[in-house]
Design a protein around this motif. Structure first.
Motif, short mmCIF file in Angstrom:
data_model
loop_
_atom_site.label_atom_id
_atom_site.label_comp_id
_atom_site.label_asym_id
_atom_site.label_seq_id
_atom_site.Cartn_x
_atom_site.Cartn_y
_atom_site.Cartn_z
N ILE A 68 0.72 -1.17 -0.01
CA ILE A 68 -0.12 0.13 -0.17
C ILE A 68 0.97 1.14 -0.12
N ASP A 69 0.93 1.86 -0.94
CA ASP A 69 1.55 3.21 -0.95
C ASP A 69 0.25 4.19 -1.56
N LYS A 70 0.08 4.28 -2.86
CA LYS A 70 -1.10 5.16 -2.89
C LYS A 70 -2.52 4.56 -3.31
N GLU A 71 -2.57 3.30 -3.12
CA GLU A 71 -3.73 2.04 -3.31
C GLU A 71 -3.95 1.84 -4.95
N GLU A 72 -3.01 2.36 -5.63
CA GLU A 72 -3.35 2.09 -6.96
C GLU A 72 -3.36 0.45 -7.36
N LEU A 73 -2.45 -0.24 -6.74
CA LEU A 73 -2.51 -1.71 -6.96
C LEU A 73 -3.95 -2.26 -6.39
N MET A 74 -4.42 -1.87 -5.38
CA MET A 74 -5.71 -2.47 -4.99
C MET A 74 -6.83 -1.90 -5.73
N GLY A 75 -6.70 -0.84 -6.37
CA GLY A 75 -7.70 -0.26 -7.31
C GLY A 75 -7.77 -0.99 -8.63
N GLN A 76 -6.68 -1.78 -9.09
CA GLN A 76 -6.74 -2.65 -10.22
C GLN A 76 -6.94 -4.15 -10.16
N ILE A 77 -7.24 -4.49 -8.94
CA ILE A 77 -7.82 -5.67 -8.68
C ILE A 77 -9.22 -6.07 -9.26
N ASP A 78 -9.37 -6.60 -10.20
CA ASP A 78 -10.54 -6.96 -10.81
C ASP A 78 -10.85 -8.45 -11.10
N LEU A 80 -12.63 -11.03 -14.41
CA LEU A 80 -13.09 -11.08 -15.83
C LEU A 80 -13.66 -12.36 -15.93
N VAL A 81 -15.07 -12.53 -16.28
CA VAL A 81 -15.84 -13.59 -16.59
C VAL A 81 -15.94 -14.21 -17.94
N ASN A 82 -15.40 -15.28 -18.05
CA ASN A 82 -15.39 -15.92 -19.27
C ASN A 82 -16.58 -16.60 -19.44
N LYS A 83 -16.84 -17.69 -20.58
CA LYS A 83 -18.00 -18.50 -20.60
C LYS A 83 -18.03 -19.44 -19.48
N ASP A 84 -17.01 -20.24 -19.15
CA ASP A 84 -17.04 -21.00 -17.97
C ASP A 84 -15.86 -21.01 -17.06
N SER A 85 -15.38 -19.87 -16.87
CA SER A 85 -14.29 -19.56 -15.72
C SER A 85 -14.43 -17.84 -15.43
N VAL A 86 -13.56 -17.84 -14.40
CA VAL A 86 -13.45 -16.45 -14.12
C VAL A 86 -11.88 -16.25 -13.65
N GLU A 87 -11.43 -15.11 -14.09
CA GLU A 87 -9.98 -14.86 -13.95
C GLU A 87 -10.05 -13.67 -12.83
N VAL A 88 -9.16 -13.79 -11.56
CA VAL A 88 -9.30 -12.68 -10.77
C VAL A 88 -7.65 -12.27 -10.40
N GLY A 89 -7.52 -11.05 -10.34
CA GLY A 89 -6.26 -10.85 -10.32
C GLY A 89 -6.05 -9.21 -10.44
N VAL A 90 -4.80 -8.74 -10.69
CA VAL A 90 -4.31 -7.50 -10.88
C VAL A 90 -4.35 -7.40 -12.65
N PHE A 91 -4.95 -6.51 -13.09
CA PHE A 91 -5.19 -6.19 -14.70
C PHE A 91 -4.70 -4.56 -14.67
N GLY A 92 -3.90 -4.28 -15.78
CA GLY A 92 -3.37 -3.09 -15.87
C GLY A 92 -2.04 -2.57 -15.55
N SER A 93 -1.90 -1.46 -15.55
CA SER A 93 -0.35 -0.96 -15.14
C SER A 93 0.33 -1.73 -14.08
N ARG A 94 -0.35 -1.97 -13.08
CA ARG A 94 0.18 -2.56 -11.96
C ARG A 94 0.17 -4.07 -11.89
N ALA A 95 -0.04 -4.58 -12.95
CA ALA A 95 0.05 -6.16 -12.98
C ALA A 95 1.46 -6.59 -12.83
N PRO A 96 2.58 -5.75 -13.37
CA PRO A 96 3.91 -6.47 -13.18
C PRO A 96 4.46 -6.31 -11.85
#
Length: 133
Positions: A68-78, A80-96
């Motif tokens: 936690i610095d600026k809470e940017e990483l937490m803001g990118q936790i999201d 994505l629902v696919n047809k038969d699965s869900v991906e949960v994680g950090v997407f975007g610039s904070r993923a690395p």
């Protein structure tokens, strides 16, 4: 191959209805799992991860809470629902950055502080309950 008698049409209609009901319910359940895991990941970060930060890092960040610095990483936790699965994680610039903390980055002297895998592993029973409802 399915061998169907003329008298079996009621059974086939019931099976067809069951299949359509499942097709409608699975994305909703996956959405629920996605939101649930997002919350668990944020909780893990908010309440602190191990190992604790070094005093030098705490002084620089002015915080003793890892990730936690600026809470940017937490803001990118999201999720994505696919047809038969869900991906949960950090997407975007904070993923690395999330990847480095999730798995550790020895060359950068960053220890592993799992918040994604550990949130999933600690909540498997609850996820199964959501999917069974």
């Amino acid at each position: 191959m399915l061998d169907v008698d003329v008298d079996d049409t009621g059974v086939l209609k019931s099976l067809d209805k069951l299949g359509k009901d499942l097709d409608r319910k699975i994305p909703t359940k996956l959405e629920t799992v996605g939101v649930f895991l997002e919350g668990k990941m944020v909780e893990k970060i908010t309440f602190g991860l191990q190992p604790v930060l070094k005093p030098k890092t705490i002084a620089r960040k002015k915080s003793s809470t890892p990730l936690i610095d600026k809470e940017e990483l937490m803001g990118q936790i999201d999720h994505l629902v696919n047809k038969d699965s869900v991906e949960v994680g950090v997407f975007g610039s904070r993923a690395p950055i999330a990847k480095h903390h999730e798995f550790g980055a020895p060359r950068a002297n960053i220890p592993e502080r799992s918040f994604m895998r550990s949130a999933f592993n600690e909540n498997k029973k609850q996820i199964k309950k959501i999917m069974k409802k």
